[in-house]
Motif scaffolding. Structure first.
Motif, short mmCIF file in Angstrom:
data_model
loop_
_atom_site.label_atom_id
_atom_site.label_comp_id
_atom_site.label_asym_id
_atom_site.label_seq_id
_atom_site.Cartn_x
_atom_site.Cartn_y
_atom_site.Cartn_z
N GLU A 150 46.59 44.19 53.53
CA GLU A 150 46.32 43.15 52.36
C GLU A 150 47.51 42.26 52.93
OE1 GLU A 150 45.49 40.97 48.83
OE2 GLU A 150 44.54 42.14 49.99
N HIS B 212 51.07 44.74 40.64
CA HIS B 212 49.83 44.63 39.87
C HIS B 212 48.73 44.43 40.94
CE1 HIS B 212 50.77 40.17 40.84
NE2 HIS B 212 49.37 40.04 40.51
N ARG B 213 49.01 43.75 41.97
CA ARG B 213 48.08 43.69 43.36
C ARG B 213 47.80 44.98 44.04
NH1 ARG B 213 43.51 42.42 44.54
NH2 ARG B 213 43.12 42.26 46.93
N GLN C 77 48.26 47.71 42.49
CA GLN C 77 47.50 48.81 41.29
C GLN C 77 45.81 48.43 41.71
OE1 GLN C 77 49.00 48.24 37.57
NE2 GLN C 77 50.94 49.30 38.28
N GLU C 78 45.55 47.09 41.57
CA GLU C 78 44.24 46.57 41.73
C GLU C 78 43.55 47.21 43.15
OE1 GLU C 78 44.92 42.25 39.69
OE2 GLU C 78 44.53 42.20 41.94
N LEU C 79 44.47 47.17 44.17
CA LEU C 79 43.95 47.78 45.42
C LEU C 79 43.66 49.04 45.33
CD1 LEU C 79 46.12 45.67 47.87
CD2 LEU C 79 43.95 45.30 47.66
N GLN D 198 42.78 50.90 42.79
CA GLN D 198 41.66 51.23 41.97
C GLN D 198 40.33 50.67 42.62
OE1 GLN D 198 42.53 48.68 38.41
NE2 GLN D 198 43.82 50.01 37.54
N ALA D 199 40.35 49.82 43.48
CA ALA D 199 39.49 49.46 44.21
C ALA D 199 39.03 50.28 45.30
CB ALA D 199 39.54 47.91 44.99
#
Length: 122
Positions: free
Chosen positions: A56, A70-71, A73-75, A77-78
């Motif tokens: 990333e 927060h990014r 965590q998004e990664l 989760q994906a």
């Protein structure tokens, strides 16, 4: 531009990326961090989440430690969602319920006559 020229991508990460067909910055950009990470996992390598953050960071041109929480965590989760879609690993049976068998009577114990036989040759 090759992946080795990207920020955060060391020799080992670059080798993994090349082995999964991501040889250029354009290849990585087209795949995205999550897909690139999943390709590496599916190829049998065992990357840590630091690689995910590094990919990333390479795409947004920042150090991997600067990726906002927060990014991250998004990664993650994906990746978890993509991992759930993977088939079970080959060579390992699916887990089954565990059962325990108890013998209630001594009569049900197997006979040991064979082992105690005086005619048996060792």
């Amino acid at each position: 531009m090759t992946v080795t020229a990207l920020r955060n991508i060391g020799p080992k990460s670059a080798a993994w990326l090349r082995q999964v067909g991501l040889r250029s910055a354009e290849d990585l950009k087209a795949a995205g961090a999550v897909d690139a990470f999943m390709r590496i996992r599916r190829a049998g390598f065992r990357p840590s989440l630091n690689l995910l953050y590094s990919l990333e960071g390479a795409l947004v041109d920042c150090h991997w430690q600067e990726i906002p929480e927060h990014r991250r965590q998004e990664l993650v989760q994906a990746v978890e969602a993509a991992s759930a879609l993977l088939p079970a690993p080959r060579g390992r049976p699916a887990a089954a319920p565990v059962t325990t068998t108890h013998r209630e009577h001594e009569d049900s114990a197997p006979s040991l006559d064979f082992f105690d036989s005086p005619d048996r040759e060792d």
